[in-house]
Write a protein that holds these residues in place. Structure first.
Motif: not given
Ligand code: LLP
Length: 421
Positions: A1-25
């Motif tokens: 599957m394809e992912f969309f990532e950017s400087d603003y929404f990106h994965y860190r250690n397989n978790k999606l972040y918005c800027e410096d916040l984990s989206v899951q949290e």
């Protein structure tokens, strides 16, 4: 599957972040569905656009129909942006967000007398007129208020923007603006219209335009009109290029804003007037996501469905324009295989889908998916269909967030129906 990532929404250690916040949290705290926006995206995009045109006198008017949350409008206003409003409601929103009326312009093919009156009373920088009848109304209302209304004429340059027919606006067949001959005739009536001052020519040829050429074609046509009028002694102050600059949702090749500027600057430099822009999507689309929870997985007649807690009432674009949005898990798990599925909401219509036959990694009940590129025409087109409450909106600024609109309560759904008869 394809992912969309950017400087603003990106994965860190397989978790999606918005800027410096984990989206899951974040979504575990505020619940889903949730619109999540990146303030840095809005800021960077505005500055990029502004910078690209630094060589000429220009002004950006954020088209708040793309995202009219008060805090989002305020973010742009604080950066120095004006606001393009399309209704009394948007005008009141812009004022509430702190915009100076002198930085507001009003669009709309069918403004009511009340809307025109409010715009004149508030001394807006400019009202765009879209028909001869409207010009006479504006003049009449301005006379009754003993004021002079600053008016631009929206001209339909008959240019094909090569976009979805529902969002193409600059063709002769579309309802917007007046043709060039009518425009010239109206401008030449300036002396008879005592309570109107014509300030400029306006266009908006469509939305999600991914080629520069239609803008160049239209700008050439309209700049010729400006030069012709000038030679007749009718001097206009501005050319308004409208909005329309496209964003990448899937793998469309859009243009760079610097190339856009490079192609247009020679045209603008020939005219001696300001240039206005009304970007909406460019400033917001990829600055937002809609996070939704998986409710059920099912397989009907060998077809997979992922049923989520968000629906067409929250994000209408896939249903009405067959618009593509990437959809991806907010936690990537290596043990999952990919499946092909329709991703659908709980609303009682087959048109209620976010994606069809989409390859996506398997997800389990309770996990979250992010619908990407949802910062423009997402929440602004949301409704209460099926008596569903509209989503919460969150603005992230580095590692902090603010709830900029709370989730609607059920009381909100009933508050304007106080009495049972
Ligand atoms: N100015 C005027 C007069 C407009 O009508 C519009 C958008 C804009 C500026 C901003 O255009 P933008 O830069 O965002 O392309 N709901 C559709 C888009 C409709 C656009 C309507 N007018 C969608 O979800 O794709």
């Amino acid at each position: 599957m394809e992912f969309f990532e950017s400087d603003y929404f990106h994965y860190r250690n397989n978790k999606l972040y918005c800027e410096d916040l984990s989206v899951q949290e974040l979504v575990e705290t505020v619940d889903s569905p949730a619109y999540i926006y990146s303030k840095k995206y809005f800021t960077d995009k505005y500055k990029e656009f502004d910078e690209a045109f630094r060589k000429i006198k220009h002004k950006i008017f954020f088209a708040c129909k793309s995202n009219f949350n008060l805090s989002v409008i305020k973010t742009f206003v604080n950066l120095g942006s004006g606001v393009d409003v399309n209704s009394e409601g948007e005008l009141l929103r812009a004022l509430k967000a702190g915009a100076n009326p002198q930085n507001l312009i009003m669009s709309g093919v069918g403004k009511t007398p009340e809307e025109i009156k409010l715009a004149i009373e508030k001394d807006l920088l400019m009202i765009k007129a879209e028909s001869e009848e409207e010009i006479f109304w504006i003049n009449k209302i301005a006379l009754s208020l003993n004021k002079t209304a600053r008016v631009a004429l929206r001209v339909n340059p008959d240019v094909d923007a090569h976009t979805h027919p529902y969002i193409s606006t600059g063709l002769a067949e579309n309802k917007f603006g007046v043709d060039t001959e009518t425009a010239m005739k109206l401008f030449r009536k300036q002396n008879d219209l005592k309570n109107i001052k014509f300030t400029g020519i306006d266009m908006h040829i469509g939305s999600q335009i991914i080629k520069i050429e239609p803008f160049v074609e239209a700008a050439n046509k309209l700049s010729e009109l400006i030069l012709q009028l000038k030679s007749e002694g009718i001097v206009l102050e501005h050319l308004d290029m409208g909005g329309g600059v496209g964003s990448t949702y899937n793998n469309e090749k859009t243009f760079e804003i610097n190339d856009f500027a490079k192609s247009l600057l020679p045209i603008f430099q020939k005219m001696d007037c300001d240039v206005f822009f009304e970007p909406g999507r460019y400033l917001t689309a990829n600055g937002g996501i809609l996070v939704t929870k998986v409710l059920y997985n099912k397989n009907n007649h060998d077809k997979n469905f992922i049923i989520v807690d968000s629906a067409m009432n929250d994000l209408l674009r896939p249903s009405i324009y067959s618009a593509y949005h990437h959809i991806q898990p907010i936690i990537l798990k290596n043990d999952r295989k990919n499946i092909v599925a329709d991703i659908v909401g709980p609303v009682c219509e087959s048109g209620d889908f976010f994606a069809k036959k989409r390859e996506i990694s398997e997800s389990i009940q309770g996990e979250y998916l992010a619908i990407m590129s949802a910062g423009a025409y997402g929440m602004t087109m949301a409704s209460n269909y099926n008596s569903r409450r509209r989503p919460i909106e969150i603005l992230v600024d580095r590692d902090k967030y603010k709830i900029i609109r709370s989730r609607e309560t059920f009381d909100h759904l009933f508050f304007d129906e106080p009495e049972l008869i």
